[in-house]
Every structure is written in C-alpha cells, then in structure tokens.
Motif scaffolding. Sequence first.
Motif, short mmCIF file in Angstrom:
data_model
loop_
_atom_site.label_atom_id
_atom_site.label_comp_id
_atom_site.label_asym_id
_atom_site.label_seq_id
_atom_site.Cartn_x
_atom_site.Cartn_y
_atom_site.Cartn_z
N PRO A 194 -5.59 13.23 -0.07
CA PRO A 194 -6.62 13.29 -0.96
C PRO A 194 -6.38 12.26 -2.03
N LYS A 195 -5.55 12.21 -2.66
CA LYS A 195 -5.13 11.24 -3.87
C LYS A 195 -4.97 9.87 -3.25
N VAL A 196 -4.47 9.45 -2.12
CA VAL A 196 -4.58 8.37 -1.60
C VAL A 196 -5.97 7.82 -1.28
N PHE A 207 0.89 -1.13 -0.11
CA PHE A 207 0.04 0.09 0.01
C PHE A 207 0.90 1.37 0.09
N SER A 208 1.93 1.32 0.72
CA SER A 208 3.03 2.48 0.66
C SER A 208 3.20 2.64 -0.77
N ILE A 209 3.53 1.82 -1.60
CA ILE A 209 4.25 2.17 -3.02
C ILE A 209 3.08 2.35 -3.62
N LEU A 210 1.72 1.86 -3.65
CA LEU A 210 0.44 2.12 -4.46
C LEU A 210 0.20 3.64 -3.99
N ALA A 211 0.30 4.07 -2.57
CA ALA A 211 0.01 5.23 -2.34
C ALA A 211 0.93 6.53 -2.78
N ALA A 212 2.17 5.93 -2.96
CA ALA A 212 3.29 7.03 -3.35
C ALA A 212 3.02 7.28 -4.94
N ALA A 213 2.58 6.09 -5.75
CA ALA A 213 2.37 5.99 -7.00
C ALA A 213 1.18 7.09 -7.30
N ALA A 214 0.02 6.88 -6.42
CA ALA A 214 -1.02 7.97 -6.61
C ALA A 214 -0.93 9.30 -6.38
N VAL A 215 -0.11 9.61 -5.31
CA VAL A 215 0.21 10.91 -4.97
C VAL A 215 1.09 11.64 -6.01
N ALA A 216 1.84 10.89 -6.50
CA ALA A 216 2.95 11.30 -7.71
C ALA A 216 2.18 11.36 -9.02
N ILE A 253 11.44 0.76 -2.59
CA ILE A 253 10.45 1.02 -3.84
C ILE A 253 9.62 2.17 -3.81
N ALA A 254 8.84 2.49 -2.60
CA ALA A 254 8.32 3.50 -2.34
C ALA A 254 9.23 4.95 -2.84
N ARG A 255 10.44 4.90 -2.27
CA ARG A 255 11.24 6.05 -2.10
C ARG A 255 11.59 6.26 -3.78
N TYR A 256 11.89 5.09 -4.68
CA TYR A 256 12.12 5.23 -5.83
C TYR A 256 11.02 5.70 -6.52
N VAL A 257 9.97 5.27 -6.70
CA VAL A 257 8.55 5.83 -7.22
C VAL A 257 8.62 7.12 -6.97
N SER A 285 8.63 11.91 -9.42
CA SER A 285 7.65 13.31 -9.06
C SER A 285 8.25 14.21 -7.84
N PRO A 286 9.16 14.78 -8.14
CA PRO A 286 9.85 15.42 -6.91
C PRO A 286 8.92 16.72 -6.36
N GLU A 287 7.98 17.30 -7.40
CA GLU A 287 7.31 18.29 -7.07
C GLU A 287 6.01 17.85 -6.23
N SER A 288 5.97 16.71 -6.19
CA SER A 288 5.01 15.86 -5.31
C SER A 288 5.34 16.27 -3.74
N GLY A 289 6.47 16.46 -3.30
CA GLY A 289 7.01 16.77 -2.05
C GLY A 289 6.92 15.37 -1.01
N LEU A 290 6.83 14.18 -1.72
CA LEU A 290 6.71 13.05 -0.95
C LEU A 290 8.06 12.82 -0.38
N LEU A 291 9.00 13.11 -1.06
CA LEU A 291 10.58 12.95 -0.34
C LEU A 291 10.85 14.11 0.56
N GLY A 292 10.04 15.09 0.71
CA GLY A 292 10.40 16.29 1.50
C GLY A 292 10.92 17.27 0.47
N ASN A 293 10.87 18.84 0.82
CA ASN A 293 11.54 19.68 0.26
C ASN A 293 12.47 20.25 0.83
N SER A 294 13.05 19.70 2.03
CA SER A 294 14.28 20.20 2.55
C SER A 294 14.98 19.07 3.38
N ALA A 295 16.22 19.10 3.86
CA ALA A 295 16.61 18.28 4.81
C ALA A 295 15.79 17.80 6.06
#
Length: 174
Positions: free
Chosen positions: A152-154, A12-21, A67-71, A75-85
């Motif tokens: 919301p996308k999840v 689910f974490s990977i599918l959620a990341a893909a949905a948000v991205a 896998i979730a991090r790679y997915v 989409s860096p603009e999604s903010g899924l990996l954060g926008n700062s350290a």
Amino acid sequence: MVPIGTLWGIAFSILAAAAVAGLELDTPAVEFRVTNQTPEYLSKFPFGKLPAFEDTQGFKLFEGAAIARYVSSFSPESGLLGNSANEAALVDQWVHFGESEIATFSYETMALVAGYLGPYSKEVFAGVSQQAGRITCGSAERAQYPQFTAHPKVKAVFGEAEFVEDAMAYKATY
C-alpha cells in the motif's frame, strides 16, 4: 522528515523500499551519460554507474539491490529484509529474479529504443522482446505469488500497478 541521503538515478526498487520504510531520499535531476560522467560525480563513483547513493555520513554505494538493501536496513521493523533467515532468503530470491529476469531485458529494450546499442536491429529487438515475454507475469503467474502486487505505501507513491492479463508470448512471423 530529514533525508537519509542522496539517490542519483531513478530506481523504483530503491524508492519503493524508502516509501515502505517511511524514509526520505534526495533525488537530484540526472541526465544519463552527462551527470554521471562529470568529474564531481566520478570522484564519488569512479565507475560512473547509476543508480548511486550517498548517505548523510558520506557512505557511498552503487548497484540498485545493494542500495535498496541498505535503505531497508534503516527500518528493520518494516520487514523489508525479512524477519527470519527463510524470509531473508525469499527477499533475496525476488530481488535477484527482478534484476536478472525482468530489469535486464527492460534496460536492453530501453537502450535499443534510445540507440545506445547501435542502429536499430529487428533481430536483436525480437530476441530481447522474446526473452522479456518469457518472464512477464500474467494473472495466472501472479495468482501463484500473491505478494507480487504492490505494498500500500508503494501504491501511494507510484499509483496502482497495471498488469497484463496474459504473459507476453513471442509469435514467429516466418
């Protein structure tokens, strides 16, 4: 939309990341301990682990968080990996919390029920349930972390999350 790769196993974490991205993944049917033990699968993923992912260029990964991090990186603009350290560190914190405190005990419970850990043992089940109860978040815990609720996308992919009002608590019967 063209899929970015193939995901074997439901994560689910990977599918959620893909949905948000806003990304699509191919998700073939997988039968645990069958699909992941075939010669074809093992030639790609020698450990036979699920979930596993192969992108359209042939790059392969196993382990859900990787896998979730790679997915998410598509989409860096999604903010899924954060926008700062600091934000990236918070992302890692919650990923590891989910893996070590929630998923581990969910998987153990599913394995117990399915018989993968040997015959049913009331004592083992009670121990796993007690640990899972310590970390299951009730409304008081969720109030401290408002980001705990779904994006919301999840929600669009998985539906509305159902939470417990009170965290599960072990009640000794002796």
